[in-house]
Design an enzyme around this catalytic site. Structure first.
Site, PDB file in Angstrom:
ATOM      1  N   ASP A 178     -12.534   4.946  -8.132  1.00  0.00           N
ATOM      2  CA  ASP A 178     -13.080   4.661  -6.811  1.00  0.00           C
ATOM      3  C   ASP A 178     -14.409   5.389  -6.667  1.00  0.00           C
ATOM      4  O   ASP A 178     -14.928   5.953  -7.641  1.00  0.00           O
ATOM      5  CB  ASP A 178     -12.094   5.059  -5.713  1.00  0.00           C
ATOM      6  N   LYS A 229      -9.142  -1.258  -8.754  1.00  0.00           N
ATOM      7  CA  LYS A 229      -8.731   0.117  -8.455  1.00  0.00           C
ATOM      8  C   LYS A 229      -7.293   0.171  -7.942  1.00  0.00           C
ATOM      9  O   LYS A 229      -6.489   0.993  -8.390  1.00  0.00           O
ATOM     10  CB  LYS A 229      -9.683   0.739  -7.443  1.00  0.00           C
TER      11      LYS A 229
END
Length: 419
Positions: A290, A271
């Site tokens: 996320d 991420k």
């Protein structure tokens, strides 16, 4: 403010549908902009303080330069080795070019919104209320540091961390009123052996180790290494973009290479790597996933069942590929619009609970740090954990017995007094 040179307020014709700074600067891309007046935002950027205002027709901007390059920091820690920002003279003011580059103003955003809405009914439903969200073209190093700080964190607290980093290690540009504005520190400013401990003292928790180790790695690789991972269509300020091809698997190779290179740095997972690729290196196809984006994927795009019932690496890739298939070459941009639209829904509740959430995060950080150190060092065996657990249990039982004994003593005292 006597050592600052103020340029006149200038204006750039641009509608709120093409750029909305109140949304773009608050949606978790950059963490250094602050309110410096009514409807005014300011940030130290490329050796100047840049101030912005906006109305329905114009973006108003002003550059504030130090009268001479500032080589000093106020009371720096011994570990700080900052480089001074070279400030261009107002006569050669490149602030307009900086704004056009930083806010990524070349693409026609209205046209992009139309394309994304035509491809996706959910985007068509939610995006019109959140026009003017642009993906910033930040310095790659600043984006990398900011998103390492974003781990298990909220926007308000990330901003506090980044401000502390700039205040302690970045070159001072000047003051607006009593507020100091520091430019972002280079990697070399974070390579002293005392930096990690100092960052811990400043409240960075386990991220202190990641920032220090990543600064060492980036510094060792050379100042141009990160920019070498850029999308050639999105070069650094002042360079001409290269022509790009169609968005195909072959065309994605540069993005994949950048993503893999970033994963080798400390504190960088998929991420964070995608955030840096998207908002620092110009790879529009990068889609950071996320827990918030995962919730959007479950709620609006039928994820969350079967093999994609939890956010694993395979699910992460599946969600990102789904969005790339829907929105194409600028999928990360479209995803950020939806992310921002979803953030707005919860903004009032987040503000109301920020102190409570920060306390919880501090506890989680300590737990995470202990877990990471156990995995890295490998010195905690199951037997030791059992012993520790029994010790805690025994101490609790002893405490309980003391409380019971105190209770019995209190009862006897009361009966004696009653007689």
């Amino acid at each position: 403010m006597g050592n600052l040179r103020f340029t006149e307020w200038q204006r750039l014709p641009i509608s709120l549908t093409e750029l909305c700074i109140n949304t773009t600067l608050r949606c978790g891309q950059s963490f250094r902009w602050r309110k410096s007046g009514d409807d005014e935002w300011s940030c130290a950027l490329h050796g100047r303080i840049l101030s912005l205002r906006q109305d329905a027709e114009f973006l108003h901007y002003r550059a504030i330069f130090p009268s001479k390059p500032n080589h000093l920091l106020p009371s720096p820690p011994p570990s700080a080795t900052p480089s001074a920002a070279e400030s261009p003279s107002p006569e050669d003011d490149d602030t307009l070019a900086l704004i056009e580059h930083y806010f990524n103003l070349r693409p026609n955003l209205g046209q992009l919104y139309e394309e994304w809405a035509e491809a996706d009914l959910n985007f068509k439903k939610k995006a019109p209320k959140f026009t003017g969200v642009r993906i910033l073209k930040q310095d790659a190093w600043e984006a990398l540091v900011g998103f390492i700080c974003s781990s298990n964190n909220n926007i308000a607290r990330i901003s506090q961390m980044v401000e502390k980093l700039c205040t302690n290690y970045g070159p001072l540009i000047g003051h607006l009123g009593k507020t100091p504005y520091h430019d972002f520190p280079p990697a070399s400013a974070l390579t002293d052996a005392k930096v990690e401990q100092h960052l811990r003292q400043l409240g960075f928790g386990y991220r202190a180790k990641y920032l220090y180790q990543t600064a060492l790695m980036v510094h060792d690789k050379g100042e141009t290494w990160l920019d070498g991972l850029r999308n050639p269509e999105s070069p650094v300020l002042g360079a001409e973009p290269c022509s790009g091809g169609e968005f195909t698997d072959g065309g994605r190779e540069g993005y994949r290479t950048a993503h893999e290179e970033l994963l080798a740095l400390q504190g960088v997972g998929p991420k964070v790597a995608d955030c840096v690729c998207l908002m620092g290196l110009g790879w529009g196809e990068a889609v950071p996933v996320d827990t918030h984006v995962w919730q959007i994927a479950q709620r609006d795009y039928k994820f969350g069942k079967g093999k994609h019932s939890s956010l694993t690496k395979a699910t992460y890739d599946a969600v990102a590929n789904k969005f790339r298939g829907l929105w194409g070459k600028e999928a990360g941009w479209a995803h950020s619009v939806l992310f921002t639209a979803d953030l707005k829904t919860f903004s009032e509740r987040l503000v109301a609970k920020v102190e409570f959430k920060e306390e919880k995060i501090e506890v989680k950080e300590e737990e995470i740090e202990v877990k990471v150190e156990r995995e890295d060092v490998g010195i905690i065996s199951k037997t030791e954990e059992k012993v520790a657990s029994k010790k805690v249990k025994r101490e609790a039982e002893d405490e309980h017995q003391v409380v019971e004994a105190q209770g019995r003593t209190t009862k006897r005292t009361r009966r004696s007094r009653a007689r």
